[in-house]
Design a protein around this motif. Structure first.
Motif, PDB file in Angstrom:
ATOM      1  N   ALA A  12      22.559  -8.427   6.036  1.00 30.91           N
ATOM      2  CA  ALA A  12      23.471  -7.759   5.420  1.00 30.91           C
ATOM      3  C   ALA A  12      24.055  -8.411   3.928  1.00 30.91           C
ATOM      4  O   ALA A  12      24.281  -8.058   2.951  1.00 30.91           O
ATOM      5  CB  ALA A  12      24.850  -8.132   6.178  1.00 30.91           C
ATOM      6  N   MET A  15      23.790  -6.629   0.365  1.00 37.54           N
ATOM      7  CA  MET A  15      25.139  -6.331  -0.525  1.00 37.54           C
ATOM      8  C   MET A  15      24.925  -7.099  -1.849  1.00 37.54           C
ATOM      9  O   MET A  15      25.277  -6.918  -2.863  1.00 37.54           O
ATOM     10  CB  MET A  15      26.155  -7.178   0.230  1.00 37.54           C
ATOM     11  CG  MET A  15      26.813  -6.231   1.370  1.00 37.54           C
ATOM     12  SD  MET A  15      27.472  -4.644   0.767  1.00 37.54           S
ATOM     13  CE  MET A  15      26.625  -3.613   1.880  1.00 37.54           C
ATOM     14  N   TYR A  66      25.486  -5.853  -5.307  1.00 39.12           N
ATOM     15  CA  TYR A  66      26.329  -6.302  -6.506  1.00 39.12           C
ATOM     16  C   TYR A  66      26.191  -7.883  -6.876  1.00 39.12           C
ATOM     17  O   TYR A  66      27.030  -8.572  -6.519  1.00 39.12           O
ATOM     18  CB  TYR A  66      28.003  -6.342  -5.709  1.00 39.12           C
ATOM     19  CG  TYR A  66      27.979  -5.003  -5.087  1.00 39.12           C
ATOM     20  CD1 TYR A  66      28.329  -3.691  -5.736  1.00 39.12           C
ATOM     21  CD2 TYR A  66      28.444  -4.712  -3.708  1.00 39.12           C
ATOM     22  CE1 TYR A  66      28.380  -2.624  -5.350  1.00 39.12           C
ATOM     23  CE2 TYR A  66      28.502  -3.523  -3.089  1.00 39.12           C
ATOM     24  CZ  TYR A  66      28.822  -2.287  -4.159  1.00 39.12           C
ATOM     25  OH  TYR A  66      28.856  -1.176  -3.446  1.00 39.12           O
ATOM     26  N   PRO A  89      39.696 -12.672   2.859  1.00 40.32           N
ATOM     27  CA  PRO A  89      39.593 -11.170   2.246  1.00 40.32           C
ATOM     28  C   PRO A  89      40.406 -10.076   3.473  1.00 40.32           C
ATOM     29  O   PRO A  89      40.094  -9.154   3.436  1.00 40.32           O
ATOM     30  CB  PRO A  89      37.922 -11.101   2.770  1.00 40.32           C
ATOM     31  CG  PRO A  89      37.520 -12.095   3.577  1.00 40.32           C
ATOM     32  CD  PRO A  89      38.419 -13.204   3.467  1.00 40.32           C
ATOM     33  N   ARG A 148      37.120  -6.301  -7.908  1.00 39.51           N
ATOM     34  CA  ARG A 148      37.886  -7.239  -6.637  1.00 39.51           C
ATOM     35  C   ARG A 148      37.142  -6.844  -5.495  1.00 39.51           C
ATOM     36  O   ARG A 148      36.983  -7.616  -4.679  1.00 39.51           O
ATOM     37  CB  ARG A 148      39.219  -7.102  -7.012  1.00 39.51           C
ATOM     38  CG  ARG A 148      39.923  -8.018  -6.094  1.00 39.51           C
ATOM     39  CD  ARG A 148      41.577  -7.666  -5.933  1.00 39.51           C
ATOM     40  NE  ARG A 148      41.566  -6.524  -5.116  1.00 39.51           N
ATOM     41  CZ  ARG A 148      42.451  -5.553  -5.364  1.00 39.51           C
ATOM     42  NH1 ARG A 148      43.390  -5.709  -6.434  1.00 39.51           N
ATOM     43  NH2 ARG A 148      42.482  -4.334  -4.619  1.00 39.51           N
ATOM     44  N   ASP A 149      37.114  -5.510  -5.094  1.00 47.36           N
ATOM     45  CA  ASP A 149      36.765  -5.225  -3.877  1.00 47.36           C
ATOM     46  C   ASP A 149      35.428  -5.789  -3.512  1.00 47.36           C
ATOM     47  O   ASP A 149      34.928  -5.983  -2.533  1.00 47.36           O
ATOM     48  CB  ASP A 149      36.715  -3.526  -3.829  1.00 47.36           C
ATOM     49  CG  ASP A 149      38.134  -3.073  -3.298  1.00 47.36           C
ATOM     50  OD1 ASP A 149      38.778  -3.762  -3.147  1.00 47.36           O
ATOM     51  OD2 ASP A 149      38.185  -1.776  -3.469  1.00 47.36           O
ATOM     52  N   LYS A 150      34.217  -5.577  -4.734  1.00 49.96           N
ATOM     53  CA  LYS A 150      32.872  -6.306  -4.363  1.00 49.96           C
ATOM     54  C   LYS A 150      33.041  -7.886  -4.059  1.00 49.96           C
ATOM     55  O   LYS A 150      32.308  -8.201  -3.382  1.00 49.96           O
ATOM     56  CB  LYS A 150      32.183  -5.876  -5.487  1.00 49.96           C
ATOM     57  CG  LYS A 150      32.263  -4.492  -6.135  1.00 49.96           C
ATOM     58  CD  LYS A 150      32.011  -3.414  -4.822  1.00 49.96           C
ATOM     59  CE  LYS A 150      31.965  -2.087  -5.481  1.00 49.96           C
ATOM     60  NZ  LYS A 150      33.396  -1.408  -5.512  1.00 49.96           N
ATOM     61  N   ARG A 160      35.499  -9.335  -2.936  1.00 48.95           N
ATOM     62  CA  ARG A 160      35.969  -9.489  -1.405  1.00 48.95           C
ATOM     63  C   ARG A 160      34.852  -9.261  -0.472  1.00 48.95           C
ATOM     64  O   ARG A 160      35.107  -9.893   0.521  1.00 48.95           O
ATOM     65  CB  ARG A 160      36.996  -8.401  -1.260  1.00 48.95           C
ATOM     66  CG  ARG A 160      37.990  -8.616  -0.007  1.00 48.95           C
ATOM     67  CD  ARG A 160      39.267  -7.600  -0.359  1.00 48.95           C
ATOM     68  NE  ARG A 160      39.739  -7.504   1.000  1.00 48.95           N
ATOM     69  CZ  ARG A 160      39.661  -6.323   1.713  1.00 48.95           C
ATOM     70  NH1 ARG A 160      39.283  -5.256   1.102  1.00 48.95           N
ATOM     71  NH2 ARG A 160      40.425  -5.964   2.709  1.00 48.95           N
ATOM     72  N   ILE A 161      33.888  -8.648  -0.721  1.00 50.46           N
ATOM     73  CA  ILE A 161      32.841  -8.351   0.129  1.00 50.46           C
ATOM     74  C   ILE A 161      32.016  -9.613   0.119  1.00 50.46           C
ATOM     75  O   ILE A 161      31.780 -10.204   1.357  1.00 50.46           O
ATOM     76  CB  ILE A 161      31.752  -7.179   0.037  1.00 50.46           C
ATOM     77  CG1 ILE A 161      32.534  -5.901   0.125  1.00 50.46           C
ATOM     78  CG2 ILE A 161      30.395  -7.300   0.657  1.00 50.46           C
ATOM     79  CD1 ILE A 161      31.578  -4.664  -0.423  1.00 50.46           C
ATOM     80  N   TYR A 207      34.175 -12.054   2.316  1.00 52.81           N
ATOM     81  CA  TYR A 207      34.082 -11.423   3.898  1.00 52.81           C
ATOM     82  C   TYR A 207      32.757 -12.142   4.369  1.00 52.81           C
ATOM     83  O   TYR A 207      32.679 -12.809   5.481  1.00 52.81           O
ATOM     84  CB  TYR A 207      34.094 -10.038   3.666  1.00 52.81           C
ATOM     85  CG  TYR A 207      33.394  -9.416   5.124  1.00 52.81           C
ATOM     86  CD1 TYR A 207      33.986  -9.860   6.402  1.00 52.81           C
ATOM     87  CD2 TYR A 207      32.755  -8.321   5.051  1.00 52.81           C
ATOM     88  CE1 TYR A 207      33.635  -9.038   7.550  1.00 52.81           C
ATOM     89  CE2 TYR A 207      32.500  -7.562   6.315  1.00 52.81           C
ATOM     90  CZ  TYR A 207      32.800  -7.911   7.426  1.00 52.81           C
ATOM     91  OH  TYR A 207      32.594  -7.587   8.694  1.00 52.81           O
ATOM     92  N   ILE A 208      31.590 -11.927   3.708  1.00 53.20           N
ATOM     93  CA  ILE A 208      30.412 -12.493   4.156  1.00 53.20           C
ATOM     94  C   ILE A 208      30.514 -13.981   4.239  1.00 53.20           C
ATOM     95  O   ILE A 208      29.954 -14.685   5.189  1.00 53.20           O
ATOM     96  CB  ILE A 208      29.141 -11.923   3.490  1.00 53.20           C
ATOM     97  CG1 ILE A 208      29.124 -10.489   3.393  1.00 53.20           C
ATOM     98  CG2 ILE A 208      27.796 -12.727   3.644  1.00 53.20           C
ATOM     99  CD1 ILE A 208      27.845  -9.786   2.802  1.00 53.20           C
ATOM    100  N   VAL A 228      32.457 -14.942   7.322  1.00 55.25           N
ATOM    101  CA  VAL A 228      31.617 -14.635   8.715  1.00 55.25           C
ATOM    102  C   VAL A 228      30.630 -15.569   8.975  1.00 55.25           C
ATOM    103  O   VAL A 228      30.421 -16.276   9.959  1.00 55.25           O
ATOM    104  CB  VAL A 228      31.366 -13.161   8.832  1.00 55.25           C
ATOM    105  CG1 VAL A 228      30.400 -12.996   9.906  1.00 55.25           C
ATOM    106  CG2 VAL A 228      32.269 -12.124   8.718  1.00 55.25           C
TER     107      VAL A 228
END
Lengths: 557, 312, 345
Positions: B52, B56, B60, B137, B231-233, B235-236, B239-240, B243
């Motif tokens: 993942a 990603m 990005y 995130p 910003r959304d990217k 945030r990914i 997130y990773i 996790v």
């Protein structure tokens, strides 16, 4: 030569201590480390899940009796087929043969006292229960409607059902499979009795070796994938939701990386059972033992390389599709090898048609169709037309039900005397086997035709011109339902009133037949030493054939 | 051990031998194979996450580089060092268990556990920093600061390469940290803005991938930065980051639990030259968790750090 | 399609490559039979010929045969390769749209198919195409994954959110054909069906010129405003009107009941149609009924475009505002941003 010695056909299991009467408190069951007791608890659990999944299946077929969605609203129907899939795949098909029959028989077949890691085995059962309980809780709260495939972004963003709880339930349940797989691999490597070389292992054990590889290497990937889906739902971040920058195709890759090999998890143990049934009821060494054994490993390995054939129409690159289609065609070879070898085993055998053998032969017929329809779906041009239609439904039910469930039933009948120490009714056994075979074909063959006509899967309502075939299918499902319910009754009846089973009712050479029925807690009274080749029905097997023949002649006289 | 053995013939009296095994050799082989297989499944488990991450990151790269630059490579490096040394002490524990030296075992297990706790402590400090800066995130899990309370809670604009600007170090004139609902926030657009300017000036250049040109722009390919989309990217990335490091930290916590049990066993003097496989197995697990970190550190902290030297 | 036989076994062939798929299917059926029939005959023959004649007999032991194993590995390999190659050839035909294809935009949406022809006509769940022309659909979706499937054309392709996918066909026979969504998409998945109308080129041209769907968004909105929804009965701008005057409204500040002002932008107009009571303009009663559920997104766009066109100063806007199909993926994050995020900006 210190062997278990010949246990002749007539010798009955005595009233001595066996695994069933060695302790009767609840604690002696719930905290047992005995692989046989754990297998019995698995048997009861997977049967309950099978029953539930079966009720959902009945509901699906009832709804599809008419073209309109009149029995259920579409929302309810969506939940019904989703829950049918989830319960059957994750809680019945995947654990059933390994956790019940594999658990019970692998240590006995290789002459060990128990699995190598008995506490891990018990832990896997509890993990299975916890995962199952969470899933059932979610179903009672209102269920889930994503399809068992959980495709994103529907599952992460759009579904309003209990995706999170079910995802967590399956995530936890996955570790049950992983632990079982680790246990089997270790046991097969280190616990074989003296003289039990790799090429004396029954093919049932080889098949489980292959399956365990998939358990260990595949299951964690789907576990982490479902965990990511669950987190996405809670936190509204997106690896899989394109609205947040994610990639829904990535989910499909990660999901099928496990879920395609999972198909082999379901069918490989079935193939192992059928190898046993064909060889033992033809009283012949299996034709091309090494080829059958290594084709199992081949299927497990190649099974990991073909996941992309679920995504030919998803917009993946055409060249990726080409590679996956090519590898899919290659997977046909090990399956073909098995099929030919089973047929050749029958040649010049001495074939008897007890209930388990009927299931074995039924498997060969049904898997032929299941396997060939797989070829149709692997052919790129045809896949475009057939994918996501009832052709796929028909195909995988031919493999899952026609393969796995039929083999599981065959195995259950075959080893029932060993597991319980009781004989079931042979007559009713044969009747049920026939009903299941007929009902099964009547249910699923029309679905193949429906699929080519273009009926999409997961439809609560369909065009009226397709009704006739759907009626056939539902009618077949009723026959199948009756057939599948019958064993429940005569098995329970056999527990109460069945004749006690002899240690070796069919005079077979496998190690499991050389201990009493049911076996003692540590499986053998004296640790076995194997001096005979696998599937040796002749004099060197140590079986007292002459005495058995005299006894049989006396019975018929 | 084998109280449930029913025929006396099979009762062995070697310490730690379980009833299903014939001898210690078989038991050790089984347990060790089981552990290696368990680690194989762990690799596949983390493998899913690494996949993942790779997908990603390749979609990005600039967003991930920006996120990477915000992480504190010094703290991450310190943690790497801590874990490597803890692997050494763990390996020594196995050595002294084989020697049957109880005191050294106990001492080294305590040292290993202290290193483990140090790692978790530093990790907790890093997480707190993310919490304070609105970088968790998930909405609601960040520090919530209402606009009017922000006067005392200034946080500087964090530039690439700079890290952990606490409230007291706030730069004069910097934007105050305002986050009434605990949302994910991001303020560092210098890198992507710089790249976008260059890409606009030189359309044939490769400052942004084609996908980035589409997905960071206000309208696809306009090369006008849309901060929300960028910003959304980022945030990914976080997130990773959470996790991966979170699951790794969970493994560390489980490892500490195992070590605590091991400490108790060692304290009782259970292990000897004949029986030390629990120490060896725990060691395997501990080394595995370290190795995962060896991969996480460069992927999360170091990749893309060279952008700092662009002189932005 | 309306086959009169009792049970239909094959769907109608209505595209240029349909026969290829059917031929491949026929080839596979042949392969299946060539392999299955001998195996099944052998199983039956062996079962009868070698049935148990004496209990516990010991048959001759046969270990296997390298020759046979090689044969039945190699022959299936070559057969499956032939299937692979023919399948790949058909697949490349199905998935390689010709350059001269007529493009149609398709957007999947829970639970409908929206099509837009290049000449502006829009259709929902119906698709009109001419016979004998290469047609290429450029597909995407507003929400989840859908899959465009016309069994009679033997083709199918997923519509994936956030990217474009393509499917093409060349219909060979005029008629009506089923259109299905083949990828499970939620509640009303089985209702996401439609009809493909394949027409003679002349009929198609007539349909194109005569279809009301050929209106621009402003025309759609005008029609709704004046006739279909009857907005004009209150908002036509006369002196006795109960509703606010809309001419010149766009992009001006309006005063609301209860204080406060708001700029009458697209969002405001949209909101006023869907939730009229939420932002009532000063001097008017909150008597307007909601139109939520009565107008589609398309119609809303039309209404907004029409109301904008009433303000000539801002009239440049509708022209630059492309239909939402142009960049669905890019619009979505914005639409889905939770309200709280606005506070953070």
């Amino acid at each position: 030569m210190e062997t278990v010695g010949a246990i002749e056909a007539g010798s009955y299991g005595t009233a001595k201590l066996n695994y069933l009467n060695n302790g009767s408190t609840l604690k002696s069951w719930l905290l047992t480390k005995d692989h046989k007791r754990i297998a019995i608890m698995y048997l009861i659990s997977v049967s309950a899940f099978f029953l539930m999944g079966g009720l959902y299946a009945a509901a699906i077929r009832l709804e599809l009796l008419t073209p309109a969605s009149d029995l259920f609203e579409t929302g309810t129907y969506n939940k019904v087929f989703t829950q049918h899939g989830i319960l059957m795949v994750f809680f019945f098909l995947i654990p059933s043969i390994p956790a019940v029959l594999g658990n019970f028989l692998i240590p006995i077949m290789i002459g060990a006292k128990d699995l190598a890691l008995p506490r891990i085995n018990l832990l896997s059962l509890y993990v299975y229960w916890v995962g199952g309980a969470i899933t059932l809780w979610a179903l009672m709260q209102g269920g889930v409607d994503t399809g068992w495939t959980f495709y994103t972004p529907y599952s992460t963003t759009f579904s309003n059902t209990y995706v999170l709880a079910v995802g967590v339930g399956i995530f936890i349940n996955g570790f049950s499979s992983i632990l079982t797989g680790v246990n089997f691999l270790v046991t097969i490597h280190t616990m074989r009795a003296p003289g039990m070389t790799w090429f004396r292992l029954p093919l049932f054990v080889w098949a489980h070796y292959a399956v365990s590889l998939i358990f260990v290497l595949g299951t964690p990937v789907v576990a982490i994938t479902l965990l990511l889906v669950a987190i996405e739902r809670v936190a509204h971040v997106g690896i899989f939701d394109p609205a947040l920058g994610g990639d829904p195709i990535l989910f499909q890759h990660m999901f099928w990386f496990y879920s395609h090999p999972a198909v082999y998890i379901m069918v490989l143990p079935g193939m192992g059972i059928v190898s046993e049934l064909i060889a033992n009821f033809a009283r012949k060494r299996i034709f091309g033992y090494e080829f059958v054994a290594f084709s199992s490993i081949g299927l497990a390995v190649f099974g990991f390389l073909v996941w992309g054939h679920h995504m030919f129409v998803s917009g993946q690159s055409m060249y990726a599709s080409l590679v996956f289609s090519f590898l899919t065609m290659v997977v046909a070879i090990p399956s073909a090898i098995k099929m030919f070898n089973w047929t050749a085993t029958l040649y010049q055998g001495s074939i008897s048609f007890e209930t388990p053998m009927l299931y074995g032969l039924a498997f060969m017929g049904l898997f032929l169709i299941g396997g060939f329809t797989g070829l149709y779906l692997g052919a790129l041009g045809l896949n475009v037309h057939l994918t996501d239609t009832y052709f796929v439904i028909g195909h995988f039910h031919y493999v899952m039900v026609g393969g796995q469930v039929i083999a599981y039933l065959g195995g259950l009948h075959y080893w029932w005397p060993k597991i319980t120490g009781k004989m079931y009714s042979e007559f009713w056994g044969r009747v049920a086997a026939m009903l299941i075979f007929v009902g099964f074909n009547l249910t699923f063959f029309p679905q193949l035709i429906l699929g080519y006509l273009g009926m999409p899967r997961r439809y609560a309502a369909y065009p009226p011109e397709l009704q006739v075939l759907n009626i056939f299918s539902t009618a077949g499902a009723s026959v199948l339902g009756v057939g599948l319910t019958m064993p429940l009754f005569y098995f329970i009846h056999s527990l109460i009133k069945g004749k006690p089973a002899p240690a070796n009712p069919w005079l077979l050479p496998g190690l499991e037949w050389r201990t009493s029925s049911p076996p003692p807690t540590e499986n053998f009274d004296t640790p076995p030493v194997v001096t005979w080749e696998v599937y040796d029905f002749g004099d060197e097997s140590g079986l007292d054939l002459e005495a058995a023949k005299r006894e049989a002649a006396a019975l018929t006289a | 051990m084998s109280a449930h053995s029913h025929s006396d013939k099979f009762v062995y009296h070697e310490p730690g031998l379980q009833h299903q095994f014939g001898d210690m050799g078989q038991q050790e082989e089984s347990v060790s194979l089981g552990m290696w297989l368990f680690l194989a499944q762990e690799i596949m488990f983390f493998g899913g996450l690494f996949t993942a991450y790779l997908v990603m990151r390749s979609k990005y790269p600039l967003a991930f580089a920006s996120g990477s630059n915000h992480l504190d490579a010094f703290l991450g490096g310190a943690n790497t060092l801590v874990l490597i040394v803890s692997s050494l002490t763990m390996a020594l524990t196995v050595y002294y268990a084989q020697k049957g030296n109880r005191n050294m075992q106990v001492g080294l297990i305590v040292v290993t556990m202290l290193f483990g706790l140090t790692f978790l402590g530093i990790k907790a400090y890093e997480y707190t920093d993310k919490y304070n800066h609105g970088l968790v995130p998930m909405a609601g899990l960040n520090r919530k600061v209402k606009a009017n309370a922000a006067t005392t809670e200034h946080v500087g604009l964090v530039l690439p390469g700079e890290t952990t600007v606490s409230a007291s170090e706030a730069k004069p004139g910097a934007e105050p940290y305002v986050n009434p609902y605990g949302e994910f926030q991001w303020h560092e657009y210098e890198l992507v803005q710089h790249m976008m300017d260059k890409q606009r000036a030189e359309p044939s250049g490769h400052y942004l991938t084609y996908n980035e040109q589409l997905t960071y722009s206000t309208s696809p390919g306009s090369l006008v930065l849309d901060k929300d989309k960028f910003r959304d990217k980022v945030r990914i990335f976080f997130y990773i980051y959470f996790v991966m490091t979170g699951l790794h930290a969970l493994h560390m916590i489980i490892g500490l639990g195992v070590m605590a049990w091991l400490l108790w066993m060692a304290f009782k003097g259970t292990f000897s030259a004949e029986y030390f496989s629990p120490v060896e197995m725990s060691g395997l697990y501990w080394h595995f968790v370290d190795i995962v970190w060896i991969f996480l550190f460069p992927l999360l902290y170091l990749l893309g750090r060279h952008y700092v030297h662009l002189g932005l | 399609m309306q086959d009169s036989s009792f049970v239909q076994l094959f769907p109608e062939q209505a595209s240029t490559f349909a026969w290829q798929v059917d031929a491949l299917y026929g080839y596979l059926i042949l392969v299946s039979l060539v392999f299955s029939v001998p195996i099944i005959v052998a199983i039956f023959y062996f079962s009868i010929r070698y049935r148990e004649r004496e209990k516990y007999a010991v048959p001759r032991e046969i270990h296997g045969s390298m020759v046979l194993e090689t044969l039945w590995s190699v022959i299936p390999f070559f057969v499956s390769m032939s299937v692979f190659i023919t399948g790949a050839i058909v697949y490349f035909g199905q998935y390689t749209p010709p350059d001269d294809a007529m493009e149609i935009y398709a957007v999947g949406k829970q639970w409908m198919w929206k099509f837009q022809h290049q000449t502006g006509q829009r259709e929902i769940n119906d698709l009109h195409i001419p016979v004998g022309r290469n047609v290429k659909l450029v597909m995407t979706t507003e929400d989840v994954i859908h899959s465009f499937y016309v069994p009679a054309f033997r083709t199918k392709a997923d519509a994936v959110p956030g990217r474009y996918t393509y499917v093409w066909f060349n219909a060979t026979k005029p008629g009506k054909y089923h259109l299905f969504c083949a990828e499970y998409c939620g509640l009303n998945h089985s209702g996401m069906i439609g009809t493909v109308y394949v027409m003679e080129p002349g009929d198609f041209d007539n349909w194109l010129s005569g279809n009301a769907g050929g209106e621009t968004p402003v025309q759609v909105g005008k029609d709704l405003f004046e006739n279909k929804l009857g907005c004009a009965s209150c908002h036509a701008g006369g002196p006795q009107q109960r509703g606010a005057k809309l001419e010149g409204l766009f992009n001006t500040e309006v005063h609301l009941v209860g204080g406060g002002t708001v700029v009458a932008d697209e969002d405001y107009i949209r909101n006023s149609i869907l939730n009229p009571a939420s932002q009532v303009v000063e001097g008017y009663q909150p008597i307007m009924p909601t139109f939520k559920g009565q107008v589609t997104e398309e119609q809303l766009n039309g209404l907004v475009a029409y109301i904008k066109s009433l303000s000539p100063n801002a009239a440049a806007a509708p022209a630059t505002k492309k239909p939402d199909e142009k960049a669905p993926a890019e619009k979505k994050p914005e639409e889905k941003t939770p309200a709280a995020n606005k506070a953070a900006k």
